[in-house]
Write an enzyme that holds these catalytic residues in place. Structure first.
Site, PDB file in Angstrom:
ATOM      1  N   LYS A   8       8.151  -9.746  -6.224  1.00 52.33           N
ATOM      2  CA  LYS A   8       7.834  -8.534  -6.981  1.00 52.33           C
ATOM      3  C   LYS A   8       9.079  -7.869  -7.558  1.00 52.33           C
ATOM      4  O   LYS A   8       8.992  -7.145  -8.546  1.00 52.33           O
ATOM      5  CB  LYS A   8       7.023  -7.586  -6.130  1.00 52.33           C
ATOM      6  CG  LYS A   8       5.669  -8.215  -5.766  1.00 52.33           C
ATOM      7  CD  LYS A   8       4.652  -7.241  -5.301  1.00 52.33           C
ATOM      8  CE  LYS A   8       3.271  -7.882  -5.203  1.00 52.33           C
ATOM      9  NZ  LYS A   8       3.195  -8.934  -4.141  1.00 52.33           N
TER      10      LYS A   8
HETATM   11  C1  LIG Z   1       2.138  -9.742  -4.056  1.00 52.67           C
HETATM   12  C2  LIG Z   1       2.329 -11.022  -3.333  1.00 52.67           C
HETATM   13  C3  LIG Z   1       1.477 -12.112  -3.537  1.00 52.67           C
HETATM   14  C4  LIG Z   1       0.272 -12.029  -4.442  1.00 52.67           C
HETATM   15  O1  LIG Z   1       0.632 -11.874  -5.789  1.00 52.67           O
HETATM   16  P1  LIG Z   1      -0.488 -11.369  -6.840  1.00 52.67           P
HETATM   17  O2  LIG Z   1       0.290 -11.124  -8.070  1.00 52.67           O
HETATM   18  O3  LIG Z   1      -1.068 -10.121  -6.271  1.00 52.67           O
HETATM   19  O4  LIG Z   1      -1.489 -12.448  -6.975  1.00 52.67           O
HETATM   20  C5  LIG Z   1       1.756 -13.290  -2.881  1.00 52.67           C
HETATM   21  N1  LIG Z   1       2.806 -13.399  -2.029  1.00 52.67           N
HETATM   22  C6  LIG Z   1       3.647 -12.368  -1.799  1.00 52.67           C
HETATM   23  C7  LIG Z   1       4.765 -12.542  -0.837  1.00 52.67           C
HETATM   24  C8  LIG Z   1       3.439 -11.148  -2.444  1.00 52.67           C
HETATM   25  O5  LIG Z   1       4.271 -10.130  -2.212  1.00 52.67           O
END
Ligand SMILES: *Cc1c(COP(=O)(O)O)cnc(C)c1O
Length: 503
Positions: free
Chosen positions: A117
């Site tokens: 993220k």
């Molecule tokens: C947010 C997240 C996901 C999921 O991603 P999306 O964009 O919500 O599908 C998967 N793995 C980790 C470690 C995350 O932080």
């Protein structure tokens, strides 16, 4: 470039208008009115840009197709300020490493909070600061997190002028490391709120506040959840970067199947005959929850990136796997949302999924509204099995899916550790498990590494008997003082809290 809502509102908006907004006023999500097409020559030029000038310049190329209301020089400066080797740990920013038999791992988790993220949020922090200063405005960011979004947002926004962050999270559901990351921040513009409920209760509170247009306007409420288009756009870039790395040494002159993996750390001459024409395809497997990450892959593919398949990997919360297998999209209740060892994927409805369905239905806003605004609210599911569009999810849009359980996760983590001495986190393990079931001969399969194992240490220890490595800057964070407020799952309570901290 103008943006439209998935629920039919076509009043034209530019990038910076929607940058500071969450949902569209009609409750839909924003999408560009069309996907710019990247032809073979442009793809070759971008390959060279990434190779010779770096990720920040590649990001500028992609972003500038979608952003026409920030001067090019400013946008370039924002990209350069964001994607540095110091912040992301390597000059490639998203280095690719071979795993086994045609499967690669694309590292997206070496930013400030050790999850993918950061890739989007670090850019968002700089975009917000830039745009707010330009307008002379302030923004109150209201978010919901199951762990990784919240910390990524807070590390991106801390100390930024004109921005406050109000971040809700489900009480006691984040890992101790994640809680420490967030709750130890003492910046005046960061507010942590622990909600008595699950992630979806937090997300519902955010949506309720965003749907109160008066409150939203009065308190300048914005969002950083994955429904924000700017985040999705930032994520599109690393699909291109992954493609360029996976295909860089696979010129036909090397011979098909030749050992084309560069040695660790090698500086290889990128390009080659095949690369000139970008004829090769790659596939991606994406550990998924809210469908934001894989939706960026869908956008890249719609732009013309040669992606064979986009494989959606879920954990026990398999709403998305169920849809791609059956055509039924059935959201779960909070009570039916499993608490798993890949908690950032513990969702019961996938907030970005509406974007894909809008495309799948030929961008029919009325139909999308009937499904998401009406059917889901009334009966909690819709069924596209008999709809002619459903078969195109696989045949036309390249989607496939699979699911992984706690036992799968442990087995995958242990297997990679025992055989290769490599530790991966629990979400990435769900991706590897599903990727192994979908790999095709001759098509590189890139698994997106969405977090580092230290964020989910307990499960790594359960699988391997060993504590994962911890970057030195996080030593001892669990012992730091914490700053967090407890709250019930009540939209009015959070409105009152925001109002009292905005004077
Ligand atoms: C947010 C997240 C996901 C999921 O991603 P999306 O964009 O919500 O599908 C998967 N793995 C980790 C470690 C995350 O932080």
């Amino acid at each position: 470039m103008q943006y439209i809502s998935t629920r039919g509102d076509r009043s034209p908006k530019h990038f910076c208008d929607i940058l500071l907004e969450g949902l569209a006023p009609d409750g839909g999500l924003y999408l560009p009115e069309h996907y710019p097409q990247v032809d073979d020559a442009t793809l070759s030029r971008w390959r060279s840009v990434y190779q010779h000038q770096g990720y920040a310049e590649l990001a500028f190329e992609v972003l500038s197709l979608y952003i026409d209301d920030i001067p090019a020089a400013d946008l370039k400066a924002l990209c350069r300020k964001t994607y540095t080797a110091e912040v992301f740990g390597s000059p490639e920013i998203v280095p690719l490493r071979p795993l086994e038999n045609g499967i690669w791992l694309e590292a997206l988790s070496n930013g400030p909070t050790l999850a993918f993220k950061d890739m989007a949020m670090q850019l968002l922090g700089n975009l917000f600061e830039y745009e707010l200063a330009r307008r002379g405005e302030e923004l109150n960011i209201l978010g919901a997190t199951s762990g990784d979004t919240g910390s990524a947002a807070e590390y991106a926004m801390r100390g930024k002028r004109g921005v406050r962050v109000f971040m809700t999270s489900p009480q006691g559901r984040m890992s101790p490391f994640q809680q420490a990351q967030m709750f130890s921040l003492m910046d005046d513009n960061i507010f942590n709120i622990a909600v008595d409920g699950v992630f979806d209760d937090c997300q519902d509170m955010v949506k309720a506040v965003s749907n109160d247009l008066d409150f939203k306007r009065r308190y300048k409420i914005g969002t950083v959840n994955s429904i924000n288009w700017a985040r999705l756009l930032a994520q599109v870039v690393y699909y291109f970067a992954g493609y360029f790395q996976a295909t860089k040494t696979q010129a036909p002159t090397l011979g098909a199947g030749a050992s084309s993996l560069p040695p660790e750390g090698a500086v290889s001459p990128w390009g080659g005959a095949a690369a000139q024409h970008n004829t090769e395809k790659v596939s991606f497997t994406v550990p998924s929850g809210n469908f934001g990450n894989v939706c960026a892959g869908h956008v890249a593919r719609m732009m013309g990136l040669p992606i064979a398949r986009l494989v959606v990997a879920t954990n026990e919360n398999d709403v998305l796997d169920e849809f791609f297998k059956t055509g039924v999209y059935r959201v779960r209740s909070s009570a039916d949302t499993h608490e798993t060892s890949s908690p950032s994927m513990d969702i019961s409805k996938a907030s970005n999924f509406e974007r894909f369905v809008f495309d799948l239905l030929g961008r029919d806003g009325a139909r999308t509204k009937a499904l998401f605004g009406d059917a889901l609210a009334r009966v909690g599911f819709f069924d596209l099995e008999a709809h002619p569009a459903f078969s195109r999810a696989a045949s036309h849009y390249g989607f496939d899916s699979g699911k992984s359980t706690h036992a799968d996760r442990l087995a995958t983590i242990k297997d990679l550790y025992v055989r290769h001495g490599m530790m991966i986190d629990t979400h990435t393990a769900d991706g590897v498990k599903v990727a192994r079931e979908h790999v095709q001969a001759g098509v590189p399969m890139i698994v997106l590494e969405t977090a580092l194992p230290i964020k989910f240490a307990a499960t790594i220890v359960e699988a391997t008997g060993r504590e994962p490595d911890r970057p030195a800057r996080f030593n001892g964070i669990e012992a730091l003082p914490k700053r967090v407020v407890a709250m019930s799952a009540d939209a009015q309570a959070i409105k009152t809290f925001i109002a009292s901290h905005c004077s």
